[in-house]
Write an enzyme that holds these catalytic residues in place. Structure first.
Site, PDB file in Angstrom:
ATOM      1  N   THR A   7      -5.693   1.672  -6.696  1.00 13.03           N
ATOM      2  CA  THR A   7      -5.780   2.651  -7.706  1.00 13.03           C
ATOM      3  C   THR A   7      -4.788   2.602  -8.653  1.00 13.03           C
ATOM      4  O   THR A   7      -3.834   1.784  -8.405  1.00 13.03           O
ATOM      5  CB  THR A   7      -5.045   4.028  -6.456  1.00 13.03           C
ATOM      6  OG1 THR A   7      -4.974   5.173  -7.528  1.00 13.03           O
ATOM      7  CG2 THR A   7      -3.879   3.599  -5.830  1.00 13.03           C
ATOM      8  N   TYR A  57       1.546   7.736  -1.545  1.00 16.55           N
ATOM      9  CA  TYR A  57       0.073   7.127  -1.672  1.00 16.55           C
ATOM     10  C   TYR A  57      -0.052   6.088  -2.612  1.00 16.55           C
ATOM     11  O   TYR A  57      -0.339   4.908  -2.011  1.00 16.55           O
ATOM     12  CB  TYR A  57      -0.644   8.286  -2.267  1.00 16.55           C
ATOM     13  CG  TYR A  57      -2.280   7.571  -2.726  1.00 16.55           C
ATOM     14  CD1 TYR A  57      -2.951   6.876  -1.571  1.00 16.55           C
ATOM     15  CD2 TYR A  57      -2.654   7.680  -4.180  1.00 16.55           C
ATOM     16  CE1 TYR A  57      -4.177   6.382  -2.079  1.00 16.55           C
ATOM     17  CE2 TYR A  57      -3.678   7.140  -4.396  1.00 16.55           C
ATOM     18  CZ  TYR A  57      -4.634   6.616  -3.540  1.00 16.55           C
ATOM     19  OH  TYR A  57      -5.948   6.031  -3.588  1.00 16.55           O
TER      20      TYR A  57
END
EC number: 5.1.3.2
Length: 326
Positions: free
Chosen positions: A119, A143
């Protein structure tokens, strides 16, 4: 004759299922491994489903021995940023421990071709835009940190254990299969396009815009929306690349085009053919002003090029969400 099995871990989820569709179309045989905590059994339409958790080494070994996959694609992560702040323990448990368990199972079975869903959250706040793969990695939430830790592990495993990996750093995945067979389905939903479509369909009271005073062309945040089928195409190309002997590499997956929140809402209003309520709130902590990918490296290494624009994204998403029961 060597089989064409590819283990797709998290293949019952949003991006995983679209990748299974494209793997199947390219002559591969997807084998989905999923605990169905965020995935949907109905999405497993291109290959068998093996139920299991990535932290369960015995189950992984069993499935890998049965199917003898040539490569592994790993999509089985918890992804919601806000939830990672509220419950970092679960994110480290699933995303880090789970990934390390999966990598150990792969290496034990002699599988050295590994494609990892990462990501742009590993970059943190942008120093420059568009962002390329040399941008410093300084994630600002649990995250992003869990993904960054997994990336570091893969690089060490590559250097010392022979693992070859393609790390794919997504920007904003969006859209759906154009035939409406599969699409975005998260519970609860936190992504902008499904939330705005639900507002247009009357399933929500309004769509909330967080911050209108950013230094952008209309004061709202800018994001790089990439069609899920373009992401899936990149994953299939990454499998091809590794099976042809390609070396480890990390690549951004985005269009290189930024869209403001207001522009996104305008595109959805156009496809919905109706206005909907929009509410405004203060900025959220940690939201970047602009996140846009430099995708030159993915074009060069994989020969990959995004095919779909914002209109295609919103049309395919509208088709999927409007056909589902509210």
């Amino acid at each position: 004759m060597q089989n064409n099995n590819i283990l797709v871990v998290g293949g019952a989820g949003y991006i995983g299922s679209h990748t299974c569709l494209q793997l199947s179309e390219k002559g591969y045989q997807p084998v989905v491994y999923d605990n169905l905590s965020n995935g949907h059994e109905e999405f497993v339409r291109w290959g068998v489903l093996e139920k299991g958790d990535i932290r369960d080494r015995r189950r992984l070994d069993e499935v890998i021995a049965r199917h003898e996959p040539r490569a592994i694609l790993h999509f089985a992560a918890m992804i919601e940023v806000g939830e990672s702040v509220r419950d970092p323990v679960s994110f480290y448990d699933n995303n880090v421990i789970g990934t390390l368990t999966l990598l150990s199972a792969a290496l034990a079975a002699g599988i050295d071709a590994f494609v990892f869903s990462s990501t742009c959250a590993t970059y943190g706040l942008p120093d420059s835009v568009p962002m390329d793969e040399t941008h410093k990695q300084a994630p600002i939430n649990p995250y992003g940190r869990t993904k960054w830790i997994c990336e570091q592990a893969m690089k060490d495993y590559g250097m010392y254990k022979g693992l070859r990996s393609v790390i794919l750093r997504y920007f904003n995945a969006a859209g759906a299969d154009f035939e409406g067979r599969i699409g975005e389905w998260h519970e609860p939903e936190t992504h902008a396009i499904p939330l705005a479509i639900d507002a247009a369909l009357g399933r929500r009271e309004d769509f909330k815009v967080f911050g209108t005073d950013y230094d952008t062309r209309d004061g709202t945040c800018v994001r790089d929306y990439i069609h899920v089928l373009d992401l899936a195409d990149a994953h299939v190309r990454a499998v091809d690349y590794l099976l042809e002997g390609g070396e480890s590499v990390e690549l951004n997956l985005g269009t290189g085009t930024g869209t403001t929140v207001k522009e996104l809402l305008g595109a959805i209003e156009k496809v919905a053919q109706r206005p909907f309520n929009v509410g405004y709130a203060d900025r959220r902590d940690g939201d970047s002003t602009t996140l846009v990918a430099n995708n030159d490296k993915a074009r060069r290494v994989l020969g990959w090029e995004p095919q779909y624009d914002l209109a295609s994204i919103t049309e395919s998403a509208w088709n999927w969400h409007s056909r589902r029961n509210g």
